[in-house]
Design an enzyme around this catalytic site. Structure first.
Site, PDB file in Angstrom:
ATOM      1  N   LYS A  18       1.453  -1.608   0.561  1.00 17.27           N
ATOM      2  CA  LYS A  18       0.086   0.114  -0.209  1.00 17.27           C
ATOM      3  C   LYS A  18       0.709   1.258   0.175  1.00 17.27           C
ATOM      4  O   LYS A  18       2.037   1.288  -0.703  1.00 17.27           O
ATOM      5  CB  LYS A  18      -0.865  -0.066   0.783  1.00 17.27           C
ATOM      6  CG  LYS A  18      -1.887  -1.709   1.257  1.00 17.27           C
ATOM      7  CD  LYS A  18      -3.088  -1.559   1.940  1.00 17.27           C
ATOM      8  CE  LYS A  18      -3.644  -2.856   2.080  1.00 17.27           C
ATOM      9  NZ  LYS A  18      -5.525  -2.416   2.798  1.00 17.27           N
ATOM     10  N   GLU A 181     -10.986 -10.636  -1.379  1.00 12.79           N
ATOM     11  CA  GLU A 181     -11.160  -9.950  -0.524  1.00 12.79           C
ATOM     12  C   GLU A 181     -12.401  -9.231   0.429  1.00 12.79           C
ATOM     13  O   GLU A 181     -12.619  -8.050   0.038  1.00 12.79           O
ATOM     14  CB  GLU A 181      -9.887  -8.565  -0.245  1.00 12.79           C
ATOM     15  CG  GLU A 181      -8.430  -9.788  -1.112  1.00 12.79           C
ATOM     16  CD  GLU A 181      -7.546  -8.466  -0.360  1.00 12.79           C
ATOM     17  OE1 GLU A 181      -6.266  -8.356  -0.253  1.00 12.79           O
ATOM     18  OE2 GLU A 181      -7.481  -6.944  -1.297  1.00 12.79           O
ATOM     19  N   SER A 226      -6.432  -9.162   6.310  1.00 10.62           N
ATOM     20  CA  SER A 226      -5.931  -9.285   8.267  1.00 10.62           C
ATOM     21  C   SER A 226      -5.016 -10.879   8.024  1.00 10.62           C
ATOM     22  O   SER A 226      -5.532 -11.501   9.258  1.00 10.62           O
ATOM     23  CB  SER A 226      -7.139  -9.355   8.627  1.00 10.62           C
ATOM     24  OG  SER A 226      -7.533  -7.580   9.496  1.00 10.62           O
TER      25      SER A 226
END
Ligand code: PGA
Length: 268
Positions: A18, A181, A226
């Site tokens: 990211k 996701e 996660s």
């Protein structure tokens, strides 16, 4: 592994950094990954773990320099839906990514959908650009928490994929990867359980098989949201889970490498 073909001995781990990191952080992180047993194939580790790093655009060349003599591969987090050599200030074309040694590109990450207004149509155009320039798109799909509560998971992800199929045709998925996701699991510390993920992936593969059995069997299905080291082994034991798209845990080399070592199919 430069194609996305599936085999039961392989694990595909994508590190989505990211908007994190500086050159100093990245150098330390990449050095630790490249020199690890996972990458250097020491006997105790999985021989077929493909690791792909997704740094911010500005560090692509820098990361390429660090990994070029290793099996680690490079991908970008985003790309433009427009053609190369055109007037779109601030955009990065598929052509440029291929020129910068990228083999993969994330398409339709939920943060792009949520914060940058990317619709299924824009995402389909980006997917098309990736395919045209021989990049392997990793199409990210997933439901929001409200959709999850309304039990719309399959409907939502099928529509997200169908809109791409309508634009580019199903054969394009011979060289594509899908990452499931759930939006509620991204960056929250609350991962979907391994059995929840297996169920979604299984239904997704069945849905694809109704259209094309071979593509359904071969397409890699990753899970993201996660992922951490303590949960990875159980996750990767699931028969329809071919790997993971790892966000925050990929910024910590020890955690990330632990995840990469969680390959029951290859280790046992
Ligand atoms: P996370 O991110 O692992 O931090 O939840 C995953 C992703 O956004 O791809």
């Amino acid at each position: 592994m430069t194609t996305s073909s599936r085999d039961n001995q392989s694990l595909f781990i994508a590190a989505n950094w990211k908007m994190n990191g500086t050159k100093v952080d990245i150098l330390a992180l990449v050095r630790q990954i490249v020199s690890s047993d996972v990458i250097r194939n020491k006997p105790s580790t999985a021989p077929n773990t493909q690791v792909v790093l997704f740094p911010p655009f500005v560090y692509l060349q820098y990361v390429h320099e660090q990994i070029k003599n290793s099996p680690v591969q490079l991908g970008a987090q985003n790309l433009s839906q427009y053609d190369h050599n055109s007037a779109y200030t601030g955009e990065i074309s598929a052509n440029m990514l291929a020129d910068q040694h990228c083999q993969y590109v994330l398409v339709g990450h939920s943060e792009r959908r949520q914060f940058f207004g990317e619709t299924n149509e824009i995402i389909a155009a980006k997917f098309q650009q990736a395919v045209r320039h021989q990049l392997i798109p990793i199409l990210c799909v997933g439901e929001t928490e409200a959709e999850y509560r309304q039990q719309k998971t399959q409907l939502v992800i099928q529509e997200q994929i169908a809109s791409v199929i309508r634009a580019v045709g199903l054969p394009a998925f011979q060289r594509a990867i899908i990452a499931y996701e759930p939006v509620w699991a991204i960056g929250t510390g609350i991962a979907a359980t391994a059995s929840q993920v297996q169920e979604v992936h299984h239904h997704l593969r069945q849905w694809l098989a109704e259209k094309d059995r071979e593509i359904a069997q071969n397409v890699l299905l990753l899970y993201g949201g996660s992922i951490n080291a303590s949960y990875a082994k159980e996750l990767f034991e699931q028969p329809d889970v071919d790997g993971g798209l790892v966000g925050s845990a990929s910024l910590d080399a020890d955690q990330f490498l632990e995840i990469c070592r969680s390959t029951p199919r290859a280790c046992e």
